[in-house]
Design a protein around this motif. Sequence first.
Motif, PDB file in Angstrom:
ATOM      1  N   THR A   1       0.844  -1.195   0.000  1.00 36.43           N
ATOM      2  CA  THR A   1       0.000   0.000   0.000  1.00 36.43           C
ATOM      3  C   THR A   1       0.879   1.245   0.000  1.00 36.43           C
ATOM      4  OG1 THR A   1      -1.734  -1.140   1.227  1.00 36.43           O
ATOM      5  CG2 THR A   1      -1.792   1.269   1.231  1.00 36.43           C
ATOM      6  N   PRO A   2       0.718   2.139  -0.978  1.00 32.19           N
ATOM      7  CA  PRO A   2       1.556   3.344  -1.009  1.00 32.19           C
ATOM      8  C   PRO A   2       1.156   4.322   0.084  1.00 32.19           C
ATOM      9  CG  PRO A   2      -0.099   3.453  -2.728  1.00 32.19           C
ATOM     10  CD  PRO A   2      -0.237   2.101  -2.096  1.00 32.19           C
ATOM     11  N   ALA A   3       2.017   5.290   0.320  1.00 31.27           N
ATOM     12  CA  ALA A   3       1.743   6.339   1.310  1.00 31.27           C
ATOM     13  C   ALA A   3       2.031   7.695   0.680  1.00 31.27           C
ATOM     14  CB  ALA A   3       2.602   6.143   2.553  1.00 31.27           C
ATOM     15  N   ILE A   4       1.142   8.660   0.901  1.00 32.78           N
ATOM     16  CA  ILE A   4       1.341  10.025   0.417  1.00 32.78           C
ATOM     17  C   ILE A   4       2.175  10.777   1.447  1.00 32.78           C
ATOM     18  CG2 ILE A   4       0.230  12.176  -0.276  1.00 32.78           C
ATOM     19  CD1 ILE A   4      -0.321   9.893  -2.184  1.00 32.78           C
ATOM     20  N   THR A   5       3.307  11.333   1.013  1.00 30.81           N
ATOM     21  CA  THR A   5       4.181  12.074   1.933  1.00 30.81           C
ATOM     22  C   THR A   5       4.119  13.580   1.717  1.00 30.81           C
ATOM     23  OG1 THR A   5       6.051  11.786   0.408  1.00 30.81           O
ATOM     24  CG2 THR A   5       5.756  10.118   2.123  1.00 30.81           C
ATOM     25  N   LEU A   6       3.643  14.010   0.550  1.00 33.90           N
ATOM     26  CA  LEU A   6       3.510  15.433   0.254  1.00 33.90           C
ATOM     27  C   LEU A   6       2.355  15.616  -0.726  1.00 33.90           C
ATOM     28  CD1 LEU A   6       5.053  18.152   0.863  1.00 33.90           C
ATOM     29  CD2 LEU A   6       6.067  17.895  -1.401  1.00 33.90           C
ATOM     30  N   PRO A   7       1.425  16.513  -0.441  1.00 37.18           N
ATOM     31  CA  PRO A   7       1.363  17.418   0.707  1.00 37.18           C
ATOM     32  C   PRO A   7       1.043  16.667   1.999  1.00 37.18           C
ATOM     33  CG  PRO A   7      -0.656  17.546  -0.568  1.00 37.18           C
ATOM     34  CD  PRO A   7       0.267  16.668  -1.347  1.00 37.18           C
ATOM     35  N   VAL A   8       1.290  17.327   3.099  1.00 39.51           N
ATOM     36  CA  VAL A   8       0.950  16.738   4.389  1.00 39.51           C
ATOM     37  C   VAL A   8      -0.470  17.139   4.742  1.00 39.51           C
ATOM     38  CG1 VAL A   8       3.339  16.744   5.162  1.00 39.51           C
ATOM     39  CG2 VAL A   8       1.898  18.726   5.633  1.00 39.51           C
ATOM     40  N   ALA A   9      -1.079  16.401   5.638  1.00 41.28           N
ATOM     41  CA  ALA A   9      -2.465  16.657   6.018  1.00 41.28           C
ATOM     42  C   ALA A   9      -2.632  18.079   6.542  1.00 41.28           C
ATOM     43  CB  ALA A   9      -2.911  15.649   7.072  1.00 41.28           C
ATOM     44  N   GLY A  10      -3.624  18.787   6.005  1.00 42.99           N
ATOM     45  CA  GLY A  10      -3.920  20.142   6.447  1.00 42.99           C
ATOM     46  C   GLY A  10      -3.063  21.216   5.821  1.00 42.99           C
ATOM     47  N   GLN A  11      -2.154  20.845   4.927  1.00 41.00           N
ATOM     48  CA  GLN A  11      -1.248  21.825   4.327  1.00 41.00           C
ATOM     49  C   GLN A  11      -1.999  22.778   3.406  1.00 41.00           C
ATOM     50  OE1 GLN A  11       2.304  20.184   2.538  1.00 41.00           O
ATOM     51  NE2 GLN A  11       2.439  21.827   1.027  1.00 41.00           N
ATOM     52  N   VAL A  12      -1.596  24.039   3.418  1.00 38.19           N
ATOM     53  CA  VAL A  12      -2.117  25.040   2.491  1.00 38.19           C
ATOM     54  C   VAL A  12      -1.053  25.251   1.422  1.00 38.19           C
ATOM     55  CG1 VAL A  12      -2.925  27.395   2.189  1.00 38.19           C
ATOM     56  CG2 VAL A  12      -3.493  26.145   4.278  1.00 38.19           C
ATOM     57  N   SER A  13      -1.337  24.796   0.213  1.00 38.92           N
ATOM     58  CA  SER A  13      -0.365  24.872  -0.868  1.00 38.92           C
ATOM     59  C   SER A  13      -0.196  26.313  -1.338  1.00 38.92           C
ATOM     60  CB  SER A  13      -0.822  23.993  -2.036  1.00 38.92           C
ATOM     61  OG  SER A  13       0.028  24.140  -3.148  1.00 38.92           O
ATOM     62  N   THR A  14       0.949  26.594  -1.940  1.00 36.44           N
ATOM     63  CA  THR A  14       1.205  27.929  -2.490  1.00 36.44           C
ATOM     64  C   THR A  14       0.950  27.977  -3.988  1.00 36.44           C
ATOM     65  OG1 THR A  14       3.538  27.373  -2.814  1.00 36.44           O
ATOM     66  CG2 THR A  14       2.924  28.425  -0.724  1.00 36.44           C
ATOM     67  N   THR A  15       0.504  26.856  -4.567  1.00 37.11           N
ATOM     68  CA  THR A  15       0.263  26.794  -6.004  1.00 37.11           C
ATOM     69  C   THR A  15      -0.987  25.972  -6.286  1.00 37.11           C
ATOM     70  OG1 THR A  15       1.150  26.004  -8.132  1.00 37.11           O
ATOM     71  CG2 THR A  15       1.798  24.801  -6.163  1.00 37.11           C
ATOM     72  N   THR A  16      -1.573  26.171  -7.467  1.00 34.91           N
ATOM     73  CA  THR A  16      -2.748  25.389  -7.856  1.00 34.91           C
ATOM     74  C   THR A  16      -2.352  24.062  -8.491  1.00 34.91           C
ATOM     75  OG1 THR A  16      -2.807  26.559  -9.977  1.00 34.91           O
ATOM     76  CG2 THR A  16      -4.179  27.432  -8.184  1.00 34.91           C
ATOM     77  N   ARG A  17      -1.044  23.832  -8.650  1.00 33.95           N
ATOM     78  CA  ARG A  17      -0.544  22.553  -9.161  1.00 33.95           C
ATOM     79  C   ARG A  17       0.447  21.974  -8.162  1.00 33.95           C
ATOM     80  NH1 ARG A  17       0.788  23.980 -15.512  1.00 33.95           N
ATOM     81  NH2 ARG A  17      -1.363  24.166 -16.248  1.00 33.95           N
ATOM     82  N   PRO A  18      -0.013  21.576  -6.996  1.00 34.19           N
ATOM     83  CA  PRO A  18       0.903  21.091  -5.961  1.00 34.19           C
ATOM     84  C   PRO A  18       1.567  19.776  -6.361  1.00 34.19           C
ATOM     85  CG  PRO A  18      -1.353  20.626  -5.341  1.00 34.19           C
ATOM     86  CD  PRO A  18      -1.424  21.479  -6.576  1.00 34.19           C
ATOM     87  N   ARG A  19       2.829  19.626  -6.026  1.00 28.23           N
ATOM     88  CA  ARG A  19       3.573  18.397  -6.305  1.00 28.23           C
ATOM     89  C   ARG A  19       3.106  17.308  -5.344  1.00 28.23           C
ATOM     90  NH1 ARG A  19       9.054  17.245  -8.316  1.00 28.23           N
ATOM     91  NH2 ARG A  19       9.961  15.442  -7.228  1.00 28.23           N
ATOM     92  N   ILE A  20       2.735  16.155  -5.899  1.00 28.29           N
ATOM     93  CA  ILE A  20       2.310  15.014  -5.094  1.00 28.29           C
ATOM     94  C   ILE A  20       3.491  14.053  -4.978  1.00 28.29           C
ATOM     95  CG2 ILE A  20       0.612  13.180  -4.810  1.00 28.29           C
ATOM     96  CD1 ILE A  20      -0.589  15.996  -4.879  1.00 28.29           C
ATOM     97  N   GLU A  21       3.900  13.734  -3.750  1.00 30.66           N
ATOM     98  CA  GLU A  21       5.002  12.802  -3.526  1.00 30.66           C
ATOM     99  C   GLU A  21       4.529  11.665  -2.632  1.00 30.66           C
ATOM    100  OE1 GLU A  21       8.485  14.686  -2.043  1.00 30.66           O
ATOM    101  OE2 GLU A  21       8.603  16.160  -3.679  1.00 30.66           O
ATOM    102  N   GLY A  22       5.213  10.517  -2.754  1.00 35.20           N
ATOM    103  CA  GLY A  22       4.836   9.387  -1.925  1.00 35.20           C
ATOM    104  C   GLY A  22       5.864   8.279  -1.962  1.00 35.20           C
ATOM    105  N   GLN A  23       5.553   7.198  -1.254  1.00 40.11           N
ATOM    106  CA  GLN A  23       6.440   6.045  -1.164  1.00 40.11           C
ATOM    107  C   GLN A  23       5.636   4.789  -1.444  1.00 40.11           C
ATOM    108  OE1 GLN A  23       9.734   6.625  -0.447  1.00 40.11           O
ATOM    109  NE2 GLN A  23      10.236   4.480  -0.892  1.00 40.11           N
ATOM    110  N   ALA A  24       6.162   3.933  -2.339  1.00 41.01           N
ATOM    111  CA  ALA A  24       5.504   2.675  -2.682  1.00 41.01           C
ATOM    112  C   ALA A  24       6.519   1.547  -2.570  1.00 41.01           C
ATOM    113  CB  ALA A  24       4.914   2.745  -4.088  1.00 41.01           C
ATOM    114  N   GLY A  25       6.095   0.330  -2.923  1.00 46.56           N
ATOM    115  CA  GLY A  25       6.997  -0.812  -2.870  1.00 46.56           C
ATOM    116  C   GLY A  25       8.073  -0.737  -3.936  1.00 46.56           C
TER     117      GLY A  25
END
Length: 409
Positions: A79-103
Amino acid sequence: GGGAGGRVLLQSKATLCASSVSAGNAGQSGFPGAGSNGAGPAGGTDGGTDAGIPDGGTSSGTSAGTVHEIKFSFQVPTTPAITLPVAGQVSTTTRPRIEGQAGTDGPVVHILIDGREVGMVVPGADGAFFLEPFTPLTAGEHEVTAWSESLGVASLAATPVRFTTPAVVLADGGVVDMAVLVVPANGDTVGPTPLFAGTTTNGLTVGVVIDDGPDNIVPVDLLGRFRFQVPESEALSVGVHKVTVHAHNETGEDGPHSDVVGFEVVVAGDGGTGVDAGTADPAVPMMVVPAQDASVDPTPTFVGVALAGTTVRLELDGAPLATVTSDAEGVFRHEVGADAALATGAHRIVAQVVTEEGEAGLRSPEVGFQVRGPTDLDVGCGCGAGPAGMISVWALVGLTALARRRARG
């Protein structure tokens, strides 16, 4: 007809069953007495006699496929995990970078924002992955999650992460509003090099995106109008297409995207040329389609502009035709149905405001046009009018912009 092959994912400590890839029964001819024809299963029977071959065989012998057994370690994707954005984060852009960790066992990661898949990525050797959304997100709260896939097997979904994207602001602190596409309308038919035109209340430039392609950035004039015509070198193919528009601020950030407009390219020809109609009193209704002296089919669509929310009565040849109301952008339409098809010949159309008291108000100039048979119609903008019809496009765009500003003032 031949086999198409296939694959089986068998997860076990040892092979528990033997495989069989023997051919199925031979084909059976519908001609009386012809029997079967072709290879059959090993040791099978065709139930008859083929070309002198007794029962128990086939004219082409037996046939069997081949088995390629590939052994390697396999487990359900992590099961992957989302590491960015973090919960509750207010992004500075309308195209926020999505990062995560998988197998690290070679999965493909599917990323979803607000329940809609926005992309697929292959993690690196360390299992890390990232994605930058192609389409800007609207201002407000969003939710991102992801799931991994390997050999058609899906993992559990990642724990959703909620975050907020900002509104795109101008240098003076104002928020970039949604741009509005006026031409073409949803469902219109156009030529391969159509004109896209509309308005924006405060954008500095506008991006026109066709079929999720690149941003075609065009300037905005002092009345908030924009236009983009597809060049001959990039003519659209015949068929269904879609388009959306969005305004930009001083730094080029994307404002909210407009609703998707679907249209169809049906005939070869140019998309017409636009001519600025100049300024006019937006309180006076104006017919835009058809244009003066245009040729249309017997069931045309009448399009015009007035102040937003205005009740307009259309008169055809001096008789009432329909009563319509202009939308939030000041555009009104009426489509003539097949049961009310117009007679071949000359006609004239007028739009007149109906006041709140039900009295006749301001009246548009009269527009004369011709109804002809299908074989006589001129090839034009795809909206039921000849090439001259596009001359009035800027009247629609310009008056819409003026109407919106007058209404706000």
